[in-house]
Design a protein around this motif. Structure first.
Motif, PDB file in Angstrom:
ATOM      1  N   VAL A 167      84.575 -55.033  41.770  1.00  0.00           N
ATOM      2  CA  VAL A 167      85.814 -54.484  41.232  1.00  0.00           C
ATOM      3  C   VAL A 167      85.463 -53.257  40.407  1.00  0.00           C
ATOM      4  N   THR A 168      85.843 -52.103  40.926  1.00  0.00           N
ATOM      5  CA  THR A 168      85.488 -50.840  40.306  1.00  0.00           C
ATOM      6  C   THR A 168      86.499 -49.790  40.721  1.00  0.00           C
ATOM      7  N   THR A 169      86.376 -48.624  40.177  1.00  0.00           N
ATOM      8  CA  THR A 169      87.225 -47.509  40.583  1.00  0.00           C
ATOM      9  C   THR A 169      86.914 -47.164  42.027  1.00  0.00           C
ATOM     10  N   HIS A 170      87.949 -47.038  42.829  1.00  0.00           N
ATOM     11  CA  HIS A 170      87.746 -46.743  44.251  1.00  0.00           C
ATOM     12  C   HIS A 170      87.312 -45.293  44.443  1.00  0.00           C
ATOM     13  N   VAL A 171      86.302 -45.117  45.289  1.00  0.00           N
ATOM     14  CA  VAL A 171      85.825 -43.804  45.687  1.00  0.00           C
ATOM     15  C   VAL A 171      86.085 -43.706  47.184  1.00  0.00           C
ATOM     16  N   SER A 172      86.712 -42.651  47.635  1.00  0.00           N
ATOM     17  CA  SER A 172      87.224 -42.568  49.006  1.00  0.00           C
ATOM     18  C   SER A 172      86.163 -42.734  50.088  1.00  0.00           C
ATOM     19  N   TRP A 173      84.909 -42.409  49.828  1.00  0.00           N
ATOM     20  CA  TRP A 173      83.883 -42.493  50.869  1.00  0.00           C
ATOM     21  C   TRP A 173      83.116 -43.815  50.857  1.00  0.00           C
ATOM     22  N   LYS A 174      83.375 -44.675  49.854  1.00  0.00           N
ATOM     23  CA  LYS A 174      82.673 -45.960  49.777  1.00  0.00           C
ATOM     24  C   LYS A 174      83.454 -47.054  50.479  1.00  0.00           C
ATOM     25  N   PRO A 175      82.756 -48.031  51.067  1.00  0.00           N
ATOM     26  CA  PRO A 175      83.458 -49.180  51.633  1.00  0.00           C
ATOM     27  C   PRO A 175      84.262 -49.888  50.539  1.00  0.00           C
ATOM     28  N   LEU A 176      85.435 -50.355  50.900  1.00  0.00           N
ATOM     29  CA  LEU A 176      86.328 -51.007  49.962  1.00  0.00           C
ATOM     30  C   LEU A 176      86.220 -52.525  50.135  1.00  0.00           C
ATOM     31  N   PHE A 177      85.895 -53.221  49.056  1.00  0.00           N
ATOM     32  CA  PHE A 177      85.844 -54.680  49.082  1.00  0.00           C
ATOM     33  C   PHE A 177      87.267 -55.190  49.196  1.00  0.00           C
ATOM     34  N   ILE A 178      87.529 -56.062  50.213  1.00  0.00           N
ATOM     35  CA  ILE A 178      88.901 -56.537  50.410  1.00  0.00           C
ATOM     36  C   ILE A 178      89.049 -58.055  50.331  1.00  0.00           C
ATOM     37  N   GLY A 179      87.940 -58.793  50.262  1.00  0.00           N
ATOM     38  CA  GLY A 179      88.089 -60.236  50.144  1.00  0.00           C
ATOM     39  C   GLY A 179      86.797 -60.993  50.353  1.00  0.00           C
ATOM     40  N   ALA A 180      86.888 -62.315  50.165  1.00  0.00           N
ATOM     41  CA  ALA A 180      85.722 -63.188  50.322  1.00  0.00           C
ATOM     42  C   ALA A 180      86.187 -64.596  50.603  1.00  0.00           C
ATOM     43  N   VAL A 181      85.337 -65.346  51.279  1.00  0.00           N
ATOM     44  CA  VAL A 181      85.621 -66.751  51.554  1.00  0.00           C
ATOM     45  C   VAL A 181      84.299 -67.516  51.557  1.00  0.00           C
ATOM     46  N   ILE A 182      84.315 -68.732  51.002  1.00  0.00           N
ATOM     47  CA  ILE A 182      83.139 -69.606  51.070  1.00  0.00           C
ATOM     48  C   ILE A 182      83.104 -70.189  52.475  1.00  0.00           C
TER      49      ILE A 182
END
Length: 104
Positions: A24-39
């Motif tokens: 969870v961080t400031t979004h940078v347009s060229w970086k992959p965006l974390f969208i979720g997780a599951v165990i």
């Protein structure tokens, strides 16, 4: 509050939440965006990232207990996720390809 016993689903969930907080961080347009997780199993999770450059969603399999700073830094690198030698076909409806990092 008592900490959950190691090796339990609650302990895995607590470690996964710590891991997710690191993305969870400031979004940078060229970086992959974390969208979720599951165990996905004992000490295993699939993290989902969306690539802004490749219009692709990656499912990254990790061992929750081994997800340290080096691995986390690599996951937000567009070059790392774009390495097609790491990709496997996905049967997961939430991602286009899977990257298995459980051996790292």
């Amino acid at each position: 509050m008592n900490s959950p016993e190691p090796g339990t689903e609650q302990a895995d969930a607590a470690r996964l939440l710590d891991l997710v907080r690191s993305f969870v961080t400031t979004h940078v347009s060229w970086k992959p965006l974390f969208i979720g997780a599951v165990i996905t199993g004992d000490d295993r999770a699939r993290l989902y990232f969306r690539s802004p450059e490749r219009d692709r969603t990656y499912g990254v399999d990790v061992l929750i207990s081994r997800a340290g700073p080096g691995l986390l830094g690599a996951l937000v690198s567009p070059v790392f996720l774009a390495n097609e030698h790491l990709h496997r076909p996905s049967g997961d409806p939430h991602c286009d390809v899977v990257v298995d990092l459980t051996g790292c």
